[in-house]
Design an enzyme around this catalytic site. Structure first.
Site, PDB file in Angstrom:
ATOM      1  N   THR A 121       0.815  -1.220   0.000  1.00 26.96           N
ATOM      2  CA  THR A 121       0.000   0.000   0.000  1.00 26.96           C
ATOM      3  C   THR A 121       0.846   1.267   0.000  1.00 26.96           C
ATOM      4  O   THR A 121       0.521   2.235  -0.671  1.00 26.96           O
ATOM      5  CB  THR A 121      -0.925   0.004   1.228  1.00 26.96           C
ATOM      6  OG1 THR A 121      -0.146  -0.319   2.391  1.00 26.96           O
ATOM      7  CG2 THR A 121      -2.049  -1.006   1.063  1.00 26.96           C
ATOM      8  N   ASN A 122       1.893   1.282   0.791  1.00 30.02           N
ATOM      9  CA  ASN A 122       2.795   2.448   0.883  1.00 30.02           C
ATOM     10  C   ASN A 122       4.227   1.978   0.671  1.00 30.02           C
ATOM     11  O   ASN A 122       5.065   2.060   1.568  1.00 30.02           O
ATOM     12  CB  ASN A 122       2.668   3.115   2.254  1.00 30.02           C
ATOM     13  CG  ASN A 122       1.259   3.565   2.549  1.00 30.02           C
ATOM     14  OD1 ASN A 122       0.755   4.490   1.926  1.00 30.02           O
ATOM     15  ND2 ASN A 122       0.610   2.904   3.492  1.00 30.02           N
ATOM     16  N   GLY A 202       0.005  -6.657   6.598  1.00 30.72           N
ATOM     17  CA  GLY A 202      -1.198  -7.281   7.114  1.00 30.72           C
ATOM     18  C   GLY A 202      -0.940  -8.021   8.422  1.00 30.72           C
ATOM     19  O   GLY A 202       0.202  -8.221   8.849  1.00 30.72           O
ATOM     20  N   GLY A 220      -0.514  -3.275  14.313  1.00 30.91           N
ATOM     21  CA  GLY A 220      -1.795  -3.893  14.011  1.00 30.91           C
ATOM     22  C   GLY A 220      -2.571  -3.108  12.975  1.00 30.91           C
ATOM     23  O   GLY A 220      -2.200  -1.997  12.600  1.00 30.91           O
ATOM     24  N   CYS A 253      -3.225   3.203   6.657  1.00 28.35           N
ATOM     25  CA  CYS A 253      -4.074   2.522   7.642  1.00 28.35           C
ATOM     26  C   CYS A 253      -4.689   3.508   8.627  1.00 28.35           C
ATOM     27  O   CYS A 253      -5.566   3.125   9.416  1.00 28.35           O
ATOM     28  CB  CYS A 253      -3.277   1.465   8.394  1.00 28.35           C
ATOM     29  SG  CYS A 253      -1.814   2.116   9.232  1.00 28.35           S
ATOM     30  N   GLU A 342     -12.740  -2.258   8.398  1.00 23.46           N
ATOM     31  CA  GLU A 342     -11.725  -1.511   7.641  1.00 23.46           C
ATOM     32  C   GLU A 342     -11.927  -1.730   6.145  1.00 23.46           C
ATOM     33  O   GLU A 342     -12.256  -2.836   5.708  1.00 23.46           O
ATOM     34  CB  GLU A 342     -10.316  -1.963   8.051  1.00 23.46           C
ATOM     35  CG  GLU A 342      -9.226  -1.115   7.441  1.00 23.46           C
ATOM     36  CD  GLU A 342      -7.819  -1.539   7.858  1.00 23.46           C
ATOM     37  OE1 GLU A 342      -6.922  -0.686   7.879  1.00 23.46           O
ATOM     38  OE2 GLU A 342      -7.626  -2.736   8.170  1.00 23.46           O
TER      39      GLU A 342
END
Length: 527
Positions: A121-122, A202, A220, A253, A342
């Protein structure tokens, strides 16, 4: 035959891990003797190289992963290069600290070899962030990127490695896995030459890091509630929430997941959200979106980091191409309501409450579903409500009157800027703050007798670290090491005879046998 090939691949993966870590350990031993001024020069050179390539790698990351927004990734890349250096300017993680009143001298001791697991994601921002933190604290770092972001992550790490060595760092102080695989990463995590694992990704990745047998700093997942109470500046809150949800298509996140609005301002808030570029779905639209995003009771990962209009189209909904965020109303914050989970996309669940106290209870329920210890946001002008919110919602950072994507990540607040958000004991994490350089340092404490009659020596000006007298010798590589990427086979491994197979390359097998001898000698030396 397939089992033999599988065993051989496993052996090669284990050997590759061993070679990288041995090289990193060599670099860490040399780098751990550098003084503060030399380290500062190396860090500055690496940060400048990272900043110079911020736009290129932002575009590469979006092209490779299909996630996010280039302009927003540019901002993150800049924040995690020059921004990190500026934030920690004046902080010293190298020089001894002398406290004559307490009669204690503290000597910083680097962790050694840092294994940095980075997410899809990043990807580049996290490579920048973890590499610069490791270099600030005189550690070597081995970057293990997510396979879906391997190309851009590896290229970014190589740019940083070249800049570090050119500025005087030891060869091998920054390394990266070009072709990540589960066995290779597992071998790196379990190897005793890994001093600490810094895991971002994850839940499965973080749990694997914690169960590896080596020290780990893991975080987390998030599931951020955001409360807008009756005292809030509603127009400003709506704009900030939409901007935050649209930022890099919500791949951070820290992005808001569930919007909780007090009834007194709910209608006004909906109107302001619409003006800010959000599309509020009706009940049927929310049902169709829910069905698409959570068809089997789990998040459809195709939506992660995609823009709102694309997600709407996939769900069979009609919105304008300029729609920045989809808002899906629902009634109750319960685990069975998938919109309360989420989403990692510009989709925001929304519910309303009668008053702030019920809003706080709803935020607590969101965090119970997921995101314990992570973060929450509130838009309010009432300090008492803000305090109750922070005291009752079990998270370790609360952003006030700011978009949480950039707020809890430290980009738009004075929290430490970070791509790794600790969730503490609440979230089953060993770190409860935004990852910072001091998390990668231990301190040896010289403690004098506290009796006033025992005089402490004068440590002023004493520093055990030195600038390198000259160029650091190159890492000693084996003759079969091609560009620093030797493939070594593990010892005590049996192979099927080549005469019984038709697909074994004899030259490759000879190279593996030569590497076997090198590895056996290395093991003998270590003993």
């Amino acid at each position: 035959m397939s089992e033999v090939i599988q065993d051989r691949r496993s052996a090669v993966d284990t050997a590759r891990a061993g070679h990288m870590l041995e090289r990193a350990r060599w670099a860490a031993a040399a780098y751990g003797e550098y003084d503060a001024a030399t380290v500062e020069g190396i860090v500055a050179a690496v940060a400048e190289a990272a900043h110079a390539h911020a736009e290129r790698f932002a575009a590469d990351a979006v092209a490779e992963t299909g996630m996010g927004v280039v302009a927003d990734k540019v901002r993150k890349n800049r924040a995690c290069s020059r921004g990190i250096v500026e934030y920690y300017r004046g902080h010293d993680y190298i020089s001894p600290r002398v406290d004559p009143d307490r009669k204690i001298v503290e000597l910083p001791r680097p962790a050694g070899v840092v294994l940095a697991l980075t997410p899809t994601t990043n990807p580049v921002a996290t490579v920048y962030f973890k590499t610069i933190l490791a270099l600030m604290t005189r550690n070597a770092v081995v970057v293990a990127p997510h396979p879906r972001a391997a190309r851009c992550s590896a290229e970014a790490a190589r740019v940083l490695a070249e800049a570090a060595v050119a500025a005087g760092a030891p060869d091998g102080v920054v390394q990266v896995i070009d072709e990540p695989s589960i066995p290779l990463v597992q071998a790196l995590m379990a190897d005793e030459r890994t001093d600490v694992i810094v895991a971002t990704g994850g839940t499965a990745v973080v749990r694997a890091a914690y169960s590896s047998g080596n020290p780990a700093l893991g975080v987390g997942p998030g599931n951020v509630p955001v409360l807008v109470d009756a005292s809030a500046d509603v127009a400003a809150a709506a704009q900030r929430i939409v901007d935050s949800k649209a930022f890099d298509n919500s791949v951070l996140c820290t992005n808001e997941s569930v919007l909780i609005a007090e009834d007194a301002v709910a209608d006004k808030l909906r109107a302001a959200l619409t003006r800010a570029g959000a599309h509020i779905l009706d009940e049927d639209g929310a049902r169709r979106l829910r069905a698409y995003m959570f068809a089997d009771g789990h998040l459809n990962t195709d939506v992660v980091g995609r823009d709102a209009a694309w997600i709407a189209g996939q769900a069979g909904l009609r919105v304008t191409p300029k729609t920045r965020v989809l808002i899906a109303p629902f009634d109750h914050v319960i685990a069975e309501e998938m919109l309360a989970h989420e989403k990692l996309s510009p989709v925001l669940g929304m519910t309303t409450v009668a008053d702030a106290a019920r809003g706080i209870r709803a935020a607590r329920a969101v965090v119970r579903i997921g995101g314990a210890g992570h973060s929450a946001a509130i838009h309010s002008e009432n300090p008492a409500v803000i305090t109750d919110f922070a005291a009752q919602v079990p998270v370790l950072r609360v952003s006030v009157n700011v978009g949480n994507s950039t707020g809890s990540a430290g980009l738009d607040t004075n929290l430490a800027p970070s791509m790794t958000i600790g969730t503490g004991f609440v979230g089953r994490s060993s770190i409860g703050e935004n990852l910072q350089p001091h998390n990668l340092v231990n301190w040896t404490r010289i403690a004098y007798n506290s009796d006033p009659g025992v005089v402490m020596g004068n440590f002023t000006g004493i520093d055990p670290w030195r600038a390198p007298a000259g160029p650091v010798p190159a890492y000693p590589r084996a003759s079969n090491d091609r560009d620093g990427a030797v493939i070594q086979a593990a010892p005590q491994r049996s192979y099927q005879s080549p005469s019984r197979t038709t697909d074994v390359n004899l030259d490759a097998l000879r190279a593996e046998l030569r590497a076997l001898v090198v590895e056996e000698l290395a093991q003998l030396i270590k003993r």
